[in-house]
Design a protein around this motif. Structure first.
Motif, PDB file in Angstrom:
ATOM      1  N   TYR B  17       0.667  -1.153   0.009  1.00  0.00           N
ATOM      2  CA  TYR B  17      -0.017  -0.049   0.016  1.00  0.00           C
ATOM      3  C   TYR B  17       0.895   1.013   0.153  1.00  0.00           C
ATOM      4  O   TYR B  17       1.908   1.287   0.644  1.00  0.00           O
ATOM      5  CB  TYR B  17      -0.856   0.164   1.349  1.00  0.00           C
ATOM      6  CG  TYR B  17      -1.992  -1.174   1.153  1.00  0.00           C
ATOM      7  CD1 TYR B  17      -3.208  -1.031   0.465  1.00  0.00           C
ATOM      8  CD2 TYR B  17      -1.828  -2.003   2.382  1.00  0.00           C
ATOM      9  CE1 TYR B  17      -3.894  -1.808   0.396  1.00  0.00           C
ATOM     10  CE2 TYR B  17      -2.842  -3.123   2.224  1.00  0.00           C
ATOM     11  CZ  TYR B  17      -4.016  -2.799   1.236  1.00  0.00           C
ATOM     12  OH  TYR B  17      -5.055  -3.824   1.132  1.00  0.00           O
ATOM     13  N   SER B  51      -5.824 -10.346   7.167  1.00  0.00           N
ATOM     14  CA  SER B  51      -7.121  -9.928   6.575  1.00  0.00           C
ATOM     15  C   SER B  51      -6.764  -9.493   5.032  1.00  0.00           C
ATOM     16  O   SER B  51      -7.293  -9.594   3.974  1.00  0.00           O
ATOM     17  CB  SER B  51      -7.771  -8.588   7.031  1.00  0.00           C
ATOM     18  OG  SER B  51      -7.937  -9.142   8.487  1.00  0.00           O
ATOM     19  N   ASN B  55      -8.356 -11.046   1.723  1.00  0.00           N
ATOM     20  CA  ASN B  55      -8.942  -9.962   0.843  1.00  0.00           C
ATOM     21  C   ASN B  55      -8.366 -10.335  -0.749  1.00  0.00           C
ATOM     22  O   ASN B  55      -9.298 -10.057  -1.573  1.00  0.00           O
ATOM     23  CB  ASN B  55      -8.955  -8.695   1.138  1.00  0.00           C
ATOM     24  CG  ASN B  55      -9.753  -8.158   2.275  1.00  0.00           C
ATOM     25  OD1 ASN B  55     -10.529  -8.841   2.653  1.00  0.00           O
ATOM     26  ND2 ASN B  55      -9.411  -7.047   2.916  1.00  0.00           N
ATOM     27  N   LEU B  60     -10.984  -9.495  -3.227  1.00  0.00           N
ATOM     28  CA  LEU B  60     -11.514  -7.932  -3.005  1.00  0.00           C
ATOM     29  C   LEU B  60     -10.573  -6.884  -3.151  1.00  0.00           C
ATOM     30  O   LEU B  60     -10.717  -5.447  -3.206  1.00  0.00           O
ATOM     31  CB  LEU B  60     -11.794  -7.884  -1.495  1.00  0.00           C
ATOM     32  CG  LEU B  60     -13.114  -8.661  -1.020  1.00  0.00           C
ATOM     33  CD1 LEU B  60     -13.396  -8.440   0.467  1.00  0.00           C
ATOM     34  CD2 LEU B  60     -14.246  -8.328  -1.962  1.00  0.00           C
ATOM     35  N   ASP B  61      -9.473  -7.467  -3.326  1.00  0.00           N
ATOM     36  CA  ASP B  61      -8.111  -6.524  -3.524  1.00  0.00           C
ATOM     37  C   ASP B  61      -7.171  -7.304  -4.764  1.00  0.00           C
ATOM     38  O   ASP B  61      -7.476  -8.375  -4.823  1.00  0.00           O
ATOM     39  CB  ASP B  61      -7.437  -6.186  -2.369  1.00  0.00           C
ATOM     40  CG  ASP B  61      -6.857  -4.897  -2.407  1.00  0.00           C
ATOM     41  OD1 ASP B  61      -6.884  -4.171  -3.466  1.00  0.00           O
ATOM     42  OD2 ASP B  61      -6.429  -4.270  -1.377  1.00  0.00           O
ATOM     43  N   SER B  84     -15.543  -9.391  -9.701  1.00  0.00           N
ATOM     44  CA  SER B  84     -16.842  -9.257  -9.021  1.00  0.00           C
ATOM     45  C   SER B  84     -17.915 -10.303  -9.500  1.00  0.00           C
ATOM     46  O   SER B  84     -18.450 -10.948  -8.687  1.00  0.00           O
ATOM     47  CB  SER B  84     -17.531  -7.813  -9.121  1.00  0.00           C
ATOM     48  OG  SER B  84     -18.905  -7.698  -9.266  1.00  0.00           O
ATOM     49  N   GLN B  85     -17.879 -10.437 -10.720  1.00  0.00           N
ATOM     50  CA  GLN B  85     -18.810 -11.732 -11.051  1.00  0.00           C
ATOM     51  C   GLN B  85     -18.246 -12.988 -10.361  1.00  0.00           C
ATOM     52  O   GLN B  85     -19.155 -13.742 -10.074  1.00  0.00           O
ATOM     53  CB  GLN B  85     -18.945 -11.563 -12.607  1.00  0.00           C
ATOM     54  CG  GLN B  85     -19.946 -10.835 -13.250  1.00  0.00           C
ATOM     55  CD  GLN B  85     -21.362 -11.060 -12.612  1.00  0.00           C
ATOM     56  OE1 GLN B  85     -21.749 -12.480 -12.701  1.00  0.00           O
ATOM     57  NE2 GLN B  85     -21.907 -10.463 -11.911  1.00  0.00           N
ATOM     58  N   ARG B  87     -16.575 -13.691  -8.106  1.00  0.00           N
ATOM     59  CA  ARG B  87     -16.609 -13.728  -6.722  1.00  0.00           C
ATOM     60  C   ARG B  87     -17.864 -14.274  -6.143  1.00  0.00           C
ATOM     61  O   ARG B  87     -18.200 -15.135  -5.274  1.00  0.00           O
ATOM     62  CB  ARG B  87     -16.349 -12.478  -5.871  1.00  0.00           C
ATOM     63  CG  ARG B  87     -16.430 -12.571  -4.386  1.00  0.00           C
ATOM     64  CD  ARG B  87     -15.824 -11.287  -3.831  1.00  0.00           C
ATOM     65  NE  ARG B  87     -16.454 -10.161  -4.249  1.00  0.00           N
ATOM     66  CZ  ARG B  87     -15.897  -9.255  -4.841  1.00  0.00           C
ATOM     67  NH1 ARG B  87     -14.632  -9.140  -5.347  1.00  0.00           N
ATOM     68  NH2 ARG B  87     -16.380  -7.990  -5.224  1.00  0.00           N
ATOM     69  N   VAL B  88     -19.085 -13.621  -6.824  1.00  0.00           N
ATOM     70  CA  VAL B  88     -20.476 -14.136  -6.472  1.00  0.00           C
ATOM     71  C   VAL B  88     -20.391 -15.789  -6.699  1.00  0.00           C
ATOM     72  O   VAL B  88     -21.227 -16.405  -5.940  1.00  0.00           O
ATOM     73  CB  VAL B  88     -21.443 -13.598  -7.458  1.00  0.00           C
ATOM     74  CG1 VAL B  88     -22.858 -13.492  -6.833  1.00  0.00           C
ATOM     75  CG2 VAL B  88     -21.053 -12.142  -7.829  1.00  0.00           C
TER      76      VAL B  88
END
Ligand SMILES: Nc1ncnc2c1ncn2[C@@H]1O[C@H](COP(=O)(O)OP(=O)(O)OP(=O)(O)O)[C@@H](O)[C@H]1O
Ligand SMILES: [Mg+2]
Lengths: 388, 245
Positions: B17, B51, B55, B60-61, B84-85, B87-88
């Motif tokens: 980061y 975490s 993620n 998510l990252d 995102s797709q 992950r579902v």
């Protein structure tokens, strides 16, 4: 789909106070907008309607209220291409002995034979009452608002205590009712009764001419004005539309201020909506992050936030306009404890209700798109690293 | 118990980061594999990057560097919308603070991830009810989160993670906010998911009791896996075995 709708609707009920305050802001705005907007739209309608562009009003150039010598009638109405004409004698005063200022009435003495033709807005007058006044010299056709305010009934008599013609108080017999609208606050009676009753055959207040089209109207206006140029009693001739526009023009500076107020209100409403939506999205950062984790796209977040705003905006915009419309309609029907003269001059048309909805929706959209965009960009990992 | 085929494969994964001008290296070259149906515990001191790693695994990252294969797909290479797709369909997420939507009922909360699947209403209802029944909450369908205990809320959270039938379930300190007894119930549920449904589970935890449920432990320290395969609870939490029974 149902769960998504539930989600949006339930989101609105989270902070009822905030939602209610936001809605109230929109309601008040659209009410004000609707009332103001209807005045401008009425003036515009008058200015653009053909009937008001083919009717000329001849008045005294220098005196208000206008007064002209009666001999002008003959000269003016004989001008070529004048299709029809009528005259007005103003006769006003108190409607009963109390002489209360809210019992002041305006009577117009005019020709009865072409009453409807020369007065657009009287189309719905009962033909029987027209017949009646032709056979009743002291007959009067009284505006609905006046009837209601005075609680008069058809068939009854009343005496007008004249302010324009002191000592010449005339008695009238009500033979019919003039529908609400443009003429709803006046009464019409026969010009021969006026002359006989007041003894005034020297003057007339207004001469009306009907012409074929706007072009001949302009020519006639020029001719008539020319006829009396440099005389003691000069006249001004203009179309009804132009006259309406001029009156509107006089109030233009007032309208400009009103428009400013409306603009400020509009900005206020945007700020209120935008602020309320921003707060509610900030409160729900975590939830929106969770939705993203569950696979909902950033665009879904936008749709959710904007829809919430749209629901509040559209409903309260519609409600605000509907309230203004209802108020105006009640006012028109004399159902209010106090009549609002302004609203009576500019009744709110029902078409303003969808307009209010649209306006509310527009403000909601503009106010929510930025907070929605911000919410869309929420980074899941940042939200959760704040918490853990 | 663990099947042979590899479900998750991390190769030299890094995550940095930037805070202003400073770069924080949170994950510094992590390699490991998880087989289908495994129950892996991810442990380590606070701030070690657990975490963050979770993620990354959940998409998510994105890793700053390295490859991250799940079911043969390198998720580091997918676009945000694709992740995102993806992950579902593949990941169920369980949070420490449950993170249920407060205005929705237990039923609606569980239904939420399914809404993107284009299932018939009946099919959806069946799946939601099955998931809620599995966590023992079929009598709480219309309760809102605020009307449920922490343990019950976490059960709803588990049902929500489970309802899409994902290949992997990741849980970040799922018992961190619960008392001992309730924690055990939640852990029993995770056990059940793994035993009966053969779900692959990655569990991040501080809690030795939770870690003891995992078949294998991975220990992070300062963004790196600690050398040596620390696969026993005894090594991970010295002295723990004595208090186990
Ligand atoms: N979005 C971010 N931006 C900057 N730094 C971050 C971000 N997320 C995490 N970090 C930093 O990375 C380090 C590891 O954080 P992480 O949350 O992964 O630790 P953890 O092992 O889960 O700790 P804990 O056991 O306390 O939950 C911390 O020093 C944290 O400050
Ligand atoms: Mg953590």
């Amino acid at each position: 789909m149902r769960t998504l709708c539930t989600l949006i609707i339930k989101n609105l009920s989270r902070n009822r106070v905030r939602t209610t305050l936001t809605a109230l802001a929109v309601i008040v705005f659209t009410m004000v907008y609707t009332v103001v907007g209807s005045t401008t739209s009425l003036v515009n309608r008058l200015v653009s309607s053909t009937s008001s562009n083919t009717r000329l009003v001849v008045v005294n150039r220098w005196i208000t209220p206008s007064e002209l010598p009666s001999r002008y009638i003959d000269q003016v109405t004989r001008v070529r291409n004048v299709q029809d004409w009528t005259i007005w004698h103003y006769y006003f005063g108190f409607l009963d002995e109390s002489k209360r200022s809210d019992r002041f009435g305006l009577g117009i003495a005019t020709r009865i034979d072409n009453l409807q033709a020369m007065h657009p807005g009287l189309e719905e007058l009962d033909p029987a009452s027209l017949q009646a006044i032709k056979h009743d010299k002291i007959g009067a056709l009284v505006g609905l608002h006046m009837m209601d305010a005075m609680k008069w009934k058809v068939g009854q008599r009343f005496t007008l205590f004249s302010a324009t013609h002191p000592g010449k108080d005339l008695e009238f017999h009500i033979v019919g009712v003039v529908p609400a609208g443009k003429w709803g606050s006046n009464f019409f009676f026969r010009e021969d009764y006026f002359q006989q009753g007041t003894g005034d055959d020297e003057t007339v207040n207004v001469i009306w001419l009907r012409v074929g089209n706007e072009e001949t109207g302009r020519q006639i206006a020029a001719t008539v004005e020319q006829m009396f140029a440099n005389s003691r009693e000069e006249v001004k001739v203009e179309t009804e539309a132009a006259s309406a526009a001029r009156i509107a023009g006089k109030t233009e500076s007032i309208l400009a201020i009103v428009n400013m107020v409306v603009l400020v209100l509009l900005i206020d409403m945007l700020v209120v909506i935008s602020n309320s939506i921003s707060i509610s999205t900030r409160e729900r950062r975590t939830e929106m992050a969770v939705l993203k984790v569950l696979g909902f796209s950033p665009n879904f977040i936008i749709v959710m936030v904007v829809s919430e705003a749209l629901i509040v905006g559209t409903l309260s915009g519609g409600l605000g306009a509907a309230l203004a419309f209802g108020l105006s309609a009640l006012n028109e029907a004399d159902q209010l404890p106090y009549t609002i003269a302004f609203l009576r001059m500019f009744p709110v048309p029902v078409s303003f209700v969808p307009r209010g909805m649209f306006l509310g929706a527009l403000a909601a959209f503009m106010g929510s798109i930025i907070p929605a965009w911000t919410a869309r960009g929420i980074k899941v990992t940042e939200v959760f690293s704040d918490i853990a | 118990m663990a099947a042979n085929s590899t479900l998750l494969h991390l190769i030299d994964v890094h995550k940095h980061y930037t805070r202003g001008s400073e770069t924080v290296r949170v994950i510094r070259g992590v390699d490991f594999q998880v087989s289908e149906g495994e129950f892996v515990g991810l442990i380590g001191p606070s701030g070690s990057g657990k975490s963050t790693l979770l993620n990354l695994i959940a998409g998510l990252d994105r890793p700053t560097k390295g490859q991250l294969f799940l079911d043969g797909v390198d998720i580091a290479k997918l676009s945000e919308a694709e992740v995102s797709q993806w992950r579902v369909h593949h990941v169920g997420f369980i949070f420490q603070f449950y993170h249920l939507i407060p205005v929705l009922s237990a039923y609606e909360n569980v239904e939420l991830p399914l809404l993107q699947f284009g299932l018939s209403a009946r099919r959806r209802r069946r799946q939601v009810l099955t998931a809620l029944k599995l966590v023992g909450l079929n009598h709480r369908l219309s309760h809102r989160p605020g009307q449920m205990s922490g343990g019950e809320q976490q059960r709803v959270g588990i049902a929500r993670a489970l309802v899409t039938d994902p290949s992997i379930i990741v849980a970040d300190e799922p018992t961190g906010d619960l008392d001992g007894h309730t924690s055990e119930e939640i852990l029993d549920l995770l056990d059940l998911l793994q035993n009966r449904l053969e779900k692959t589970i990655i569990l991040v935890t501080h809690d030795p009791r939770a870690a003891s449920r995992a078949a294998r432990l991975i220990r992070l320290e300062d963004g790196r896996l600690v050398a040596g395969d620390e696969s026993t609870i005894g090594a991970a939490f010295p002295g723990w075995q004595g208090t186990l029974t």
